[in-house]
Design an enzyme around this catalytic site. Sequence first.
Site, PDB file in Angstrom:
ATOM      1  N   THR A  85     -29.824 -41.616   4.709  1.00  0.00           N
ATOM      2  CA  THR A  85     -30.066 -43.036   5.002  1.00  0.00           C
ATOM      3  C   THR A  85     -29.461 -43.462   6.347  1.00  0.00           C
ATOM      4  O   THR A  85     -29.644 -44.608   6.763  1.00  0.00           O
ATOM      5  CB  THR A  85     -29.470 -43.934   3.899  1.00  0.00           C
ATOM      6  OG1 THR A  85     -28.038 -43.746   3.843  1.00  0.00           O
ATOM      7  CG2 THR A  85     -30.081 -43.602   2.543  1.00  0.00           C
ATOM      8  N   HIS A 108     -19.736 -35.927   9.757  1.00  0.00           N
ATOM      9  CA  HIS A 108     -20.656 -34.789   9.588  1.00  0.00           C
ATOM     10  C   HIS A 108     -21.684 -34.922  10.703  1.00  0.00           C
ATOM     11  O   HIS A 108     -22.098 -36.028  11.046  1.00  0.00           O
ATOM     12  CB  HIS A 108     -21.316 -34.834   8.213  1.00  0.00           C
ATOM     13  CG  HIS A 108     -22.279 -33.701   7.949  1.00  0.00           C
ATOM     14  ND1 HIS A 108     -21.986 -32.389   8.257  1.00  0.00           N
ATOM     15  CD2 HIS A 108     -23.525 -33.698   7.405  1.00  0.00           C
ATOM     16  CE1 HIS A 108     -23.009 -31.624   7.906  1.00  0.00           C
ATOM     17  NE2 HIS A 108     -23.948 -32.391   7.395  1.00  0.00           N
ATOM     18  N   GLU A 227     -16.092 -17.418 -19.900  1.00  0.00           N
ATOM     19  CA  GLU A 227     -15.984 -16.261 -19.017  1.00  0.00           C
ATOM     20  C   GLU A 227     -16.632 -16.492 -17.650  1.00  0.00           C
ATOM     21  O   GLU A 227     -16.153 -15.977 -16.636  1.00  0.00           O
ATOM     22  CB  GLU A 227     -16.623 -15.027 -19.677  1.00  0.00           C
ATOM     23  CG  GLU A 227     -15.876 -14.520 -20.897  1.00  0.00           C
ATOM     24  CD  GLU A 227     -14.440 -14.115 -20.579  1.00  0.00           C
ATOM     25  OE1 GLU A 227     -14.139 -13.743 -19.422  1.00  0.00           O
ATOM     26  OE2 GLU A 227     -13.604 -14.206 -21.493  1.00  0.00           O
ATOM     27  N   SER A 252      -5.343  -8.597 -13.436  1.00  0.00           N
ATOM     28  CA  SER A 252      -4.994  -7.275 -13.968  1.00  0.00           C
ATOM     29  C   SER A 252      -5.588  -6.169 -13.104  1.00  0.00           C
ATOM     30  O   SER A 252      -6.540  -6.391 -12.344  1.00  0.00           O
ATOM     31  CB  SER A 252      -5.515  -7.129 -15.400  1.00  0.00           C
ATOM     32  OG  SER A 252      -6.932  -7.032 -15.410  1.00  0.00           O
TER      33      SER A 252
END
Length: 349
Positions: A85, A108, A227, A252
């Site tokens: 706009t 921007h 997950e 891990s």
Amino acid sequence: MATVFYQNDANPSALKGKTIAVFGYGSQGHAQAQNLRDSGYDVIIGLDPERGSAKQARADGMTVVAPAEAAKRADWIQILTPDETQADFYESAIKPHLTKGKILGFSHGFSIHFKTIEPPKDVDVVMIAPKSPGHLLRRVYTQGGGVPSLLAIHQDASGRAHEYALSYAHGIGSTRAGVLQTTFKEETESDLFGEQAVLCGGLTSLIKKGFETLVEAGYAPEIAYFECCHEMKLIVDLIYEGGLSRMRYSISNTAEYGDLTRGGVVVNDQAKAAMKEILARIQDGSFAKEWIEENKKGGKNFAALREKEKQHPIEKVGEQLRAMMSWLPAEKKKAGETAKDAGPRAVNA
């Protein structure tokens, strides 16, 4: 290597005595305006006084005036309305009052880079683009810190555009964290690419495809959600804190080995080729043209795509699971919640 500016590089007094008009009071608008005000700058908000966001601005202690009047009064005009706009808004409210010596600011580069706005040659045109959502920009400022911003100069009519831009960055708190020099072209094209290929488009597609794969293989949708979606924040937070290596150090050995041996199978050179195609369509203006045409036609395709995504099973399962998460704010638990319900988003952050 980009040049980075900090507190000592800025001249906060460069904008003292000048009136800064912030147009838009959404994500970035409210944060930038309040930070500037609290830094001692003279700030007004350019909005239709009857808009809900205008009422919020007044409640926050801001002075609200009609857009055309704000543009007339302002020395610095900061446009923080939505990309789609901005051009019409500029023509109707800003252009008639954008006189010689004023500063036109953006967070921007879309409208300038793709020439939907073409300012007169006798004004400074600058960009200060905070690299965070507005609520974070505001919160970190009130805590005494700042978030990084990008700085770019499109026109330097006054010979002081860089000084003014850095003063603005100081006012919103970004010189506390670092202000990186860039160009309107680099910011716009890299920002659009990041949104489409990685941060939004790429990420949401990866999450959905992972969810669908597990569900189609017979796993419970709730397990698939945890997950492939819920735990994403844990991983992203680790990457944010210390890069990929920090994340890999914290998981891990099994997870790290799976990362190193399987990640490239999913997001591979074929995906990179698709990313290059996306970038090419950004660089040649095809995406900008498509987005502008979509809005000229009323955004019907955009609305249909948005509604379709809300119906994806991951949204339904996620809403049910988040309802059980007592630590989440109630307003953030619903699927399909958007900032647009509270007013237009300003810039890409």
